[in-house]
Design a protein around this motif. Structure first.
Motif, PDB file in Angstrom:
ATOM      1  N   GLU A 129       0.875  -1.173   0.000  1.00  0.00           N
ATOM      2  CA  GLU A 129       0.000   0.000   0.000  1.00  0.00           C
ATOM      3  C   GLU A 129       0.906   1.214   0.000  1.00  0.00           C
ATOM      4  N   PHE A 130       0.726   2.086  -0.990  1.00  0.00           N
ATOM      5  CA  PHE A 130       1.580   3.258  -1.117  1.00  0.00           C
ATOM      6  C   PHE A 130       0.937   4.450  -0.420  1.00  0.00           C
ATOM      7  N   TYR A 131       1.742   5.139   0.387  1.00  0.00           N
ATOM      8  CA  TYR A 131       1.296   6.300   1.150  1.00  0.00           C
ATOM      9  C   TYR A 131       2.148   7.502   0.752  1.00  0.00           C
ATOM     10  N   PHE A 132       1.484   8.613   0.509  1.00  0.00           N
ATOM     11  CA  PHE A 132       2.183   9.860   0.214  1.00  0.00           C
ATOM     12  C   PHE A 132       2.412  10.633   1.498  1.00  0.00           C
ATOM     13  N   ASP A 133       3.561  11.275   1.634  1.00  0.00           N
ATOM     14  CA  ASP A 133       3.635  12.311   2.648  1.00  0.00           C
ATOM     15  C   ASP A 133       2.935  13.528   2.025  1.00  0.00           C
ATOM     16  N   THR A 134       2.603  14.506   2.828  1.00  0.00           N
ATOM     17  CA  THR A 134       1.803  15.637   2.348  1.00  0.00           C
ATOM     18  C   THR A 134       2.497  16.384   1.217  1.00  0.00           C
ATOM     19  N   ALA A 135       3.781  16.636   1.350  1.00  0.00           N
ATOM     20  CA  ALA A 135       4.511  17.387   0.320  1.00  0.00           C
ATOM     21  C   ALA A 135       4.511  16.649  -1.015  1.00  0.00           C
ATOM     22  N   SER A 136       4.735  15.348  -0.991  1.00  0.00           N
ATOM     23  CA  SER A 136       4.771  14.606  -2.249  1.00  0.00           C
ATOM     24  C   SER A 136       3.389  14.523  -2.885  1.00  0.00           C
ATOM     25  N   PHE A 137       2.342  14.425  -2.071  1.00  0.00           N
ATOM     26  CA  PHE A 137       0.979  14.451  -2.620  1.00  0.00           C
ATOM     27  C   PHE A 137       0.717  15.792  -3.307  1.00  0.00           C
ATOM     28  N   LEU A 138       1.049  16.879  -2.622  1.00  0.00           N
ATOM     29  CA  LEU A 138       0.803  18.208  -3.185  1.00  0.00           C
ATOM     30  C   LEU A 138       1.618  18.426  -4.456  1.00  0.00           C
ATOM     31  N   GLU A 139       2.849  17.944  -4.483  1.00  0.00           N
ATOM     32  CA  GLU A 139       3.691  18.075  -5.673  1.00  0.00           C
ATOM     33  C   GLU A 139       3.105  17.271  -6.832  1.00  0.00           C
ATOM     34  N   GLU A 140       2.738  16.035  -6.565  1.00  0.00           N
ATOM     35  CA  GLU A 140       2.230  15.156  -7.621  1.00  0.00           C
ATOM     36  C   GLU A 140       0.884  15.638  -8.166  1.00  0.00           C
ATOM     37  N   TYR A 141      -0.013  16.010  -7.295  1.00  0.00           N
ATOM     38  CA  TYR A 141      -1.354  16.378  -7.741  1.00  0.00           C
ATOM     39  C   TYR A 141      -1.525  17.869  -7.968  1.00  0.00           C
ATOM     40  N   GLY A 142      -0.450  18.629  -7.759  1.00  0.00           N
ATOM     41  CA  GLY A 142      -0.474  20.049  -8.092  1.00  0.00           C
ATOM     42  C   GLY A 142      -0.644  20.274  -9.584  1.00  0.00           C
ATOM     43  N   LYS A 143      -0.388  19.225 -10.369  1.00  0.00           N
ATOM     44  CA  LYS A 143      -0.606  19.298 -11.817  1.00  0.00           C
ATOM     45  C   LYS A 143      -2.094  19.324 -12.140  1.00  0.00           C
ATOM     46  N   ALA A 144      -2.889  18.736 -11.277  1.00  0.00           N
ATOM     47  CA  ALA A 144      -4.331  18.638 -11.511  1.00  0.00           C
ATOM     48  C   ALA A 144      -5.128  19.654 -10.701  1.00  0.00           C
ATOM     49  N   PHE A 145      -4.612  20.042  -9.544  1.00  0.00           N
ATOM     50  CA  PHE A 145      -5.331  20.942  -8.642  1.00  0.00           C
ATOM     51  C   PHE A 145      -4.450  22.120  -8.270  1.00  0.00           C
ATOM     52  N   SER A 146      -5.018  23.290  -8.283  1.00  0.00           N
ATOM     53  CA  SER A 146      -4.296  24.444  -7.749  1.00  0.00           C
ATOM     54  C   SER A 146      -4.389  24.386  -6.229  1.00  0.00           C
ATOM     55  N   LEU A 147      -3.530  25.135  -5.562  1.00  0.00           N
ATOM     56  CA  LEU A 147      -3.629  25.200  -4.098  1.00  0.00           C
ATOM     57  C   LEU A 147      -4.952  25.816  -3.681  1.00  0.00           C
ATOM     58  N   ALA A 148      -5.461  26.763  -4.473  1.00  0.00           N
ATOM     59  CA  ALA A 148      -6.773  27.358  -4.174  1.00  0.00           C
ATOM     60  C   ALA A 148      -7.865  26.294  -4.275  1.00  0.00           C
ATOM     61  N   GLY A 149      -7.769  25.440  -5.292  1.00  0.00           N
ATOM     62  CA  GLY A 149      -8.740  24.360  -5.439  1.00  0.00           C
ATOM     63  C   GLY A 149      -8.640  23.368  -4.300  1.00  0.00           C
ATOM     64  N   LEU A 150      -7.417  23.032  -3.910  1.00  0.00           N
ATOM     65  CA  LEU A 150      -7.240  22.116  -2.779  1.00  0.00           C
ATOM     66  C   LEU A 150      -7.739  22.741  -1.476  1.00  0.00           C
ATOM     67  N   GLU A 151      -7.620  24.066  -1.361  1.00  0.00           N
ATOM     68  CA  GLU A 151      -8.165  24.733  -0.178  1.00  0.00           C
ATOM     69  C   GLU A 151      -9.681  24.521  -0.123  1.00  0.00           C
TER      70      GLU A 151
END
Length: 133
Positions: A66-88
């Motif tokens: 089971e693969f787990y992201f730390d928060t920074a790696s999740f934000l880096e990886e999915y920052g391509k799909a979501f802006s920080l405003a969208g994630l907020e």
């Protein structure tokens, strides 16, 4: 078959993956420029380790991961799909805070990690309910 946690983190060269503490008699890591490459490299290592054990006549304990992201790696990886405003909007966590987590200036508390994960899971669940005509 054991289930083992594998953590994915940002590294200088991209991403790294490593196994959680467990009682298997082997350890594995993976590296890559992307999360996908990193997970693939990890699984190649698993297959190579299995072949090595078999070539030595040793018992190899199969595992699933089971693969787990730390928060920074999740934000880096999915920052391509979501802006920080969208994630907020999705998570309820301020985008400035998310930016601090992304760039390693701060680490989120366990409660904040759970809040981010809950928001992302709810969003994903809502997406799976969407149908187009």
């Amino acid at each position: 078959m054991k289930t083992v946690k594998v953590f994915i983190e940002i590294a200088d060269f991209g991403y790294s993956a490593y196994m959680d503490d467990n009682d298997l008699n082997y350890g594995l890591i993976g590296e890559g420029k992307t999360v996908e490459e990193t997970m693939s490299d990890f699984m190649v290592g698993y297959k190579e380790m299995k072949r090595f054990f078999e070539s030595r006549g040793k018992v190899f304990e199969e595992a699933q991961f089971e693969f787990y992201f730390d928060t920074a790696s999740f934000l880096e990886e999915y920052g391509k799909a979501f802006s920080l405003a969208g994630l907020e909007r999705i998570t309820g966590v301020n985008q400035t805070q998310l930016g601090h987590y992304l760039h390693g200036r701060r680490k989120p508390t366990r409660k904040t990690v759970e809040k981010i994960e809950k928001g992302v899971r709810e969003f994903a669940s809502n997406l799976t309910a969407v149908h187009f005509a």
